[in-house]
Scaffold this active site. Structure first.
Site, PDB file in Angstrom:
ATOM      1  N   GLY A 247       0.700  -1.078  -0.356  1.00  0.00           N
ATOM      2  CA  GLY A 247       0.088   0.033   0.033  1.00  0.00           C
ATOM      3  C   GLY A 247       0.808   1.239  -0.334  1.00  0.00           C
ATOM      4  N   ARG A 285       2.560  -2.121  -5.927  1.00  0.00           N
ATOM      5  CA  ARG A 285       3.010  -0.787  -6.624  1.00  0.00           C
ATOM      6  C   ARG A 285       3.993   0.170  -6.832  1.00  0.00           C
ATOM      7  NH1 ARG A 285      -1.899   2.479  -8.057  1.00  0.00           N
ATOM      8  NH2 ARG A 285      -1.446   0.855  -6.611  1.00  0.00           N
ATOM      9  N   CYS A 352     -14.853   2.984 -27.455  1.00  0.00           N
ATOM     10  CA  CYS A 352     -16.518   2.854 -28.070  1.00  0.00           C
ATOM     11  C   CYS A 352     -16.752   3.438 -26.439  1.00  0.00           C
ATOM     12  CB  CYS A 352     -17.061   2.993 -28.513  1.00  0.00           C
ATOM     13  SG  CYS A 352     -16.267   1.882 -30.474  1.00  0.00           S
ATOM     14  N   TYR A 381      -0.845  -2.364 -12.008  1.00  0.00           N
ATOM     15  CA  TYR A 381      -1.781  -2.231 -12.276  1.00  0.00           C
ATOM     16  C   TYR A 381      -1.983  -1.541 -14.289  1.00  0.00           C
ATOM     17  CZ  TYR A 381      -2.065  -2.840  -7.846  1.00  0.00           C
ATOM     18  OH  TYR A 381      -1.428  -3.893  -6.553  1.00  0.00           O
TER      19      TYR A 381
HETATM   20  C1  LIG Z   1      -2.816  -5.011  -3.526  1.00  0.00           C
HETATM   21  C2  LIG Z   1      -2.218  -5.931  -2.282  1.00  0.00           C
HETATM   22  C3  LIG Z   1      -1.603  -5.428  -2.077  1.00  0.00           C
HETATM   23  C4  LIG Z   1      -0.540  -4.137  -2.695  1.00  0.00           C
HETATM   24  O1  LIG Z   1      -1.079  -3.615  -2.893  1.00  0.00           O
HETATM   25  P1  LIG Z   1      -0.007  -2.195  -3.144  1.00  0.00           P
HETATM   26  O2  LIG Z   1      -0.768  -0.563  -2.984  1.00  0.00           O
HETATM   27  O3  LIG Z   1       0.452  -2.713  -4.836  1.00  0.00           O
HETATM   28  O4  LIG Z   1       1.271  -2.039  -2.732  1.00  0.00           O
HETATM   29  C5  LIG Z   1      -0.662  -5.923  -1.183  1.00  0.00           C
HETATM   30  N1  LIG Z   1      -1.340  -6.935   0.076  1.00  0.00           N
HETATM   31  C6  LIG Z   1      -3.002  -6.945  -0.373  1.00  0.00           C
HETATM   32  C7  LIG Z   1      -3.630  -8.036   0.203  1.00  0.00           C
HETATM   33  C8  LIG Z   1      -3.109  -7.506  -1.675  1.00  0.00           C
HETATM   34  O5  LIG Z   1      -5.133  -7.399  -1.669  1.00  0.00           O
END
Ligand SMILES: *Cc1c(COP(=O)(O)O)cnc(C)c1O
Length: 428
Positions: A247, A285, A352, A381
């Site tokens: 995250g 990410r 479209c 993503y």
């Molecule tokens: C999507 C996800 C991540 C990765 O999230 P990022 O924002 O890309 O770092 C990690 N753990 C879980 C459980 C996720 O669903």
């Protein structure tokens, strides 16, 4: 920092001019930098080591790269060679991680709707941890473990009721969100799992959202997780691993600057000080976003008499859906910038749908039909969410390393696309 730079007036990926890839493969195409992927992983691993963070048994922390961000086998293999684990959300992702050389002992299985067959596959493969997201799922994991005759190492995904993340659609840690169990449920279920011979509760996990740009909500969530570890231990239960999810945001151009890996690691060190627990993380990410671009070509410049100007690209929302789905901002750079004043364009694709608009009123240098452009920060993503909507061929992917490059997912042919379908007998 990334390895997409202008040299002699042309945007390169490491030592390869992007126009060379466009000529050979055609556009649209994703281009990834090995050096950037490696750098992002190592900067994070080093920041964690420097902050004194430890994994289980005092080893390095487990950095389980979130496969869904970019599941290309060559991306996974690049990271696996550096010691990365994998955070997976389906049997398909577990299979990818194993095929790319990630050891099963570094694979984590997350997700709110794991099916019996997938759980059996994960247990047979001997993966490190199944993140249980609800009480019915705990019962299912126990049943499947008994059937395959292998106890399941589980962690409970706790929903810390902290809202964070760059967009409502990527915030996952609020009590209204579908993910994880509450603190009180976690406490009850952990104790219950402890007396089930087919379950081995070994830890807790949380993941509160994506593209998080401030430490405070994470710190608040992690403190609550620590308190839960302490409550469980006070009841005599063993808690060996704390998986703090992913995250952490990335510096997308012109967005709030996210915390650095060093500040993030220092915060985790503060929160977990003296706890003596193995830490794991699930960044997606952070590793992949700025390691990739989507390369596209300008088809037309379409000027409306009333003044709006549209750049029509050969890339569309089916290739990169983040702007349509999350209102995401991607910096857009001409590969050979022309000199001249900036002026406002709407940048659109050929699909479209009105939502097939990458950006409106973006100030860009002069553009002409045939010019190549690159959507920056498209390594996470991007390709992983691409589709064949409008029967456009699935976008190919290229991996660069120094002056070498390789096509790591070719563009299918139209025959490939049609051959995946079958006619029912009454139409044949
Ligand atoms: C999507 C996800 C991540 C990765 O999230 P990022 O924002 O890309 O770092 C990690 N753990 C879980 C459980 C996720 O669903």
């Amino acid at each position: 920092m990334n390895h997409f730079e202008f040299r002699e007036g042309e945007l390169h990926c490491e030592d390869v001019p992007l126009s060379r890839i466009a000529e050979a493969v055609g556009t649209p195409v994703y281009v990834y930098s090995s050096a950037t992927l490696e750098r992002h992983f190592l900067v994070l691993a080093e920041a964690m080591a420097r902050a004194g963070l430890k994994g289980e048994e005092g080893g390095p922390v487990l950095i389980a790269y979130a496969v869904k961000a970019n599941p290309n086998l060559s991306v996974l293999a690049t990271l696996a060679r550096l010691g990365a684990g994998a955070d997976t959300v389906s049997e398909g992702e577990i299979r990818r991680a194993l095929a790319a050389g990630v050891p099963a002992t570094r694979i984590v299985f997350s997700g709110v709707g794991k099916q019996a067959g997938e759980i059996a596959f994960a247990l047979d493969a001997g993966i490190s941890e199944i993140n249980v997201e609800s009480e019915p799922e705990m019962r299912l994991v126990s049943q499947v473990a008994q059937r395959v005759g292998r106890p399941a190492r589980i962690a409970f995904r706790v929903n810390p009721d902290v809202v964070a993340g760059g967009h409502a659609k990527i915030s996952t840690g609020g009590a209204e969100d579908k993910f994880g169990v509450s603190f009180s449920e976690a406490e009850r279920l952990y104790a219950e799992a402890g007396s089930d011979p087919w379950l081995e509760p070994m830890g807790l996990t949380c993941h509160i959202g994506s593209q998080i740009s401030a430490l405070a909500p994470m710190e608040a969530a992690f403190r609550r997780m620590r308190e839960l570890v302490e409550r469980l231990r006070a009841r005599g239960l063993s808690v060996r691993r704390l998986d703090l999810g992913g995250g952490l945001g990335v510096p997308y151009f012109n967005q709030p600057e996210p915390p650095s890996p060093a500040d993030y690691a220092a915060m985790v060190a503060r929160v977990t000080d003296g706890l003596g627990i193995g830490l794991a993380f699930e960044p997606g990410r952070l590793i992949a976003a700025n390691a990739g671009v989507l390369l596209a070509q300008v088809l037309h410049i379409h000027e409306r008499p009333e003044g709006r100007r549209f750049v029509v690209l050969d890339a569309a929302m089916n290739d990169l859906i983040r702007p349509a789905m999350y209102d995401a901002y991607h910096d857009l750079r001409p590969v050979h910038p022309r000199t001249g004043a900036l002026s406002a364009f709407d940048v659109v694709g050929p699909v479209c749908e009105t939502s097939d608009t990458f950006t409106r009123d973006r100030d860009l240098p002069p553009l002409e039909a045939g010019d190549l452009v690159a959507f920056m920060s498209a390594g996470a993503y991007g390709a992983s969410m691409a589709s064949e909507y409008n029967s456009r061929l699935l976008v190919p992917e290229v991996l660069v390393r120094g002056s070498n490059w390789a096509l790591v997912r070719p563009r299918p042919t139209y025959e490939d696309m049609l051959s995946r379908e079958a006619m029912p007998p009454w139409l044949d």
